[in-house]
Design a protein around this motif. Structure first.
Motif, PDB file in Angstrom:
ATOM      1  N   SER A 214      -6.824   7.292   1.523  1.00 37.02           N
ATOM      2  CA  SER A 214      -6.232   8.135   0.496  1.00 37.02           C
ATOM      3  C   SER A 214      -6.385   9.616   0.836  1.00 37.02           C
ATOM      4  O   SER A 214      -7.431  10.065   1.297  1.00 37.02           O
ATOM      5  CB  SER A 214      -6.884   7.853  -0.854  1.00 37.02           C
ATOM      6  OG  SER A 214      -6.352   8.698  -1.861  1.00 37.02           O
TER       7      SER A 214
ATOM      8  N   THR B  69      -1.965   6.683  -2.090  1.00 42.58           N
ATOM      9  CA  THR B  69      -2.637   5.394  -1.959  1.00 42.58           C
ATOM     10  C   THR B  69      -3.269   5.303  -0.587  1.00 42.58           C
ATOM     11  O   THR B  69      -4.418   4.876  -0.437  1.00 42.58           O
ATOM     12  CB  THR B  69      -1.629   4.249  -2.157  1.00 42.58           C
ATOM     13  OG1 THR B  69      -0.933   4.454  -3.383  1.00 42.58           O
ATOM     14  CG2 THR B  69      -2.323   2.905  -2.170  1.00 42.58           C
TER      15      THR B  69
ATOM     16  N   TRP C 121       2.427   6.397  -2.136  1.00 43.54           N
ATOM     17  CA  TRP C 121       1.955   7.012  -3.373  1.00 43.54           C
ATOM     18  C   TRP C 121       2.790   6.491  -4.538  1.00 43.54           C
ATOM     19  O   TRP C 121       3.822   5.839  -4.343  1.00 43.54           O
ATOM     20  CB  TRP C 121       2.021   8.543  -3.287  1.00 43.54           C
ATOM     21  CG  TRP C 121       3.359   9.106  -2.889  1.00 43.54           C
ATOM     22  CD1 TRP C 121       3.909   9.164  -1.630  1.00 43.54           C
ATOM     23  CD2 TRP C 121       4.327   9.698  -3.758  1.00 43.54           C
ATOM     24  NE1 TRP C 121       5.150   9.745  -1.663  1.00 43.54           N
ATOM     25  CE2 TRP C 121       5.440  10.084  -2.952  1.00 43.54           C
ATOM     26  CE3 TRP C 121       4.374   9.953  -5.117  1.00 43.54           C
ATOM     27  CZ2 TRP C 121       6.564  10.697  -3.472  1.00 43.54           C
ATOM     28  CZ3 TRP C 121       5.506  10.565  -5.653  1.00 43.54           C
ATOM     29  CH2 TRP C 121       6.581  10.933  -4.824  1.00 43.54           C
TER      30      TRP C 121
ATOM     31  N   THR D  89       6.766   3.207  -6.727  1.00 43.82           N
ATOM     32  CA  THR D  89       5.995   3.404  -5.500  1.00 43.82           C
ATOM     33  C   THR D  89       6.908   3.973  -4.424  1.00 43.82           C
ATOM     34  O   THR D  89       8.084   3.605  -4.329  1.00 43.82           O
ATOM     35  CB  THR D  89       5.362   2.090  -5.018  1.00 43.82           C
ATOM     36  OG1 THR D  89       6.386   1.103  -4.834  1.00 43.82           O
ATOM     37  CG2 THR D  89       4.315   1.598  -6.010  1.00 43.82           C
TER      38      THR D  89
END
Length: 354
Positions: A121, A130, A145, A227
């Motif tokens: 991350s 992420t 992300w 996402t």
């Protein structure tokens, strides 16, 4: 003269041509080994079938194996169990999916190395990624992300200002929103479309330039709970060049200095509805490229019979009056290029021309 920091570009980018065998993963699949004396673990693999009209296949190590996107469409991510199933230390493995491994079919794979793995991350922005896999040496990062529903900054990890950023929604049918420094932070282009650059709007990047740590997502690129994946590229002396040029409309065309012999060039007329042209050093196999592929279409290799661009020791030169690569009076072409060999190595020694 500035010298390159990457004497061996094939450790960070390679174009690879291969022939499929149609073998399923359960029977061993097809293992593709990249070239060179040292290993290059690819983290971003973009595959196009050359002899049939099929979708481009886009895989990366951050999203994970089998997870596929398409540069020629706005489709959301799908899982292809017979697609790319392994990122290896010096290549990748494919199953029997015909878009990447049909029996006796021919393909090209464009392969970039980021952080040699799925990453971790990045917390530099208002949105924590992420995961981000990054090579500051090569000026390339991959980030996943999740949108929050508001304008936000997203970390890229490059430690340098990116000049090309493309973002694709994974969970929904979204176009490839693309920032190019030569267009600026108020406009946008789409890799999957022929569209000219958009009109000015804060909805793309909130009218904000990227920095050495973050880029900004505007109203069109932040939907709550969607996402996303973002590929970010910064220039690296002697390895990558991201810029623009003006066409002149004749076969003695514009010369574009990059500081290296290109292995890959992707270009687009930003002011007109034209394809995204992709050229590389493997499909033609010599300096002058005649074979065309387009990032935004399923079209197979197209040989025009006419020279298109010439890959030279220090850049590329347009060799056609083709409107898509060298239109006279165009408002400008944008491009991104990666090296086969630097013009001058890290010790200041000129490289040999091919």
């Amino acid at each position: 003269m500035a010298y390159t920091t990457i004497d061996n570009p094939e450790l960070y980018f390679q174009a690879k041509t291969y022939t499929g065998n149609g073998t399923a993963i359960g029977s061993g699949g097809l293992a593709i080994t990249l070239d060179g004396e040292e290993d290059m673990q690819p983290d971003f693999v973009w595959i196009k079938e050359r002899n049939n009209a099929t979708n481009h296949q886009v895989y990366d190590a951050v999203r994970g194996v089998t997870k596929r996107l398409y540069s020629d469409g706005n489709y959301d991510e799908d899982a292809n169990s017979e697609g790319l199933t392994t990122f290896g230390s010096n290549g990748f493995t494919l199953g029997s999916d015909g878009s990447s491994n049909g029996s006796s079919d021919t393909y090209v794979a464009w392969c970039w190395k980021a952080g040699a793995g799925s990453g971790s991350s990045n917390t530099d922005g208002g949105i924590n990624t992420t995961s981000t896999s990054v090579s500051q040496t090569a000026g390339f990062s991959i980030s996943t992300w999740t949108g929050t529903g508001s304008n936000a900054t997203v970390g890229h990890g490059l430690g340098a200002v990116p000049k090309f950023i493309t973002t694709k929604a994974r969970s929904d049918a979204y176009d490839w929103y693309t920032y190019h420094a030569s267009i600026g932070n108020t406009k946008n282009v789409y890799i999957n479309l022929t569209n000219a650059e958009s009109g000015a709007s804060a909805n793309f990047h909130n009218n904000t330039d990227p920095t050495s740590s973050v880029w900004t997502s505007g109203g069109n690129i932040y939907n709550v709970d969607y996402t996303f994946v973002t590929y970010a590229f910064a220039e690296v002396q002697g390895f990558s060049k991201i810029g623009s040029y003006t066409g002149n409309g004749n076969a003695d065309g514009t010369f574009v200095y990059t500081g290296f012999r290109p292995a890959y060039v992707m270009l687009k007329d930003k002011g007109n509805a034209e394809n995204w042209f992709i050229f590389d050093n493997k499909r033609d196999g010599y300096n002058v490229n005649k074979i065309l592929l387009y990032a935004n279409t399923t079209t197979e290799d197209t040989t025009t019979g006419a020279n298109q661009i010439d890959l030279l020791s220090n850049g590329f030169k347009c060799r056609s009056s083709n409107n898509g690569t060298n239109r006279s009076g165009a408002t400008g072409f944008i491009y991104m290029a990666f090296a086969e060999q630097p013009f001058v190595n890290s010790k200041g020694v000129p490289a040999n021309a091919r």
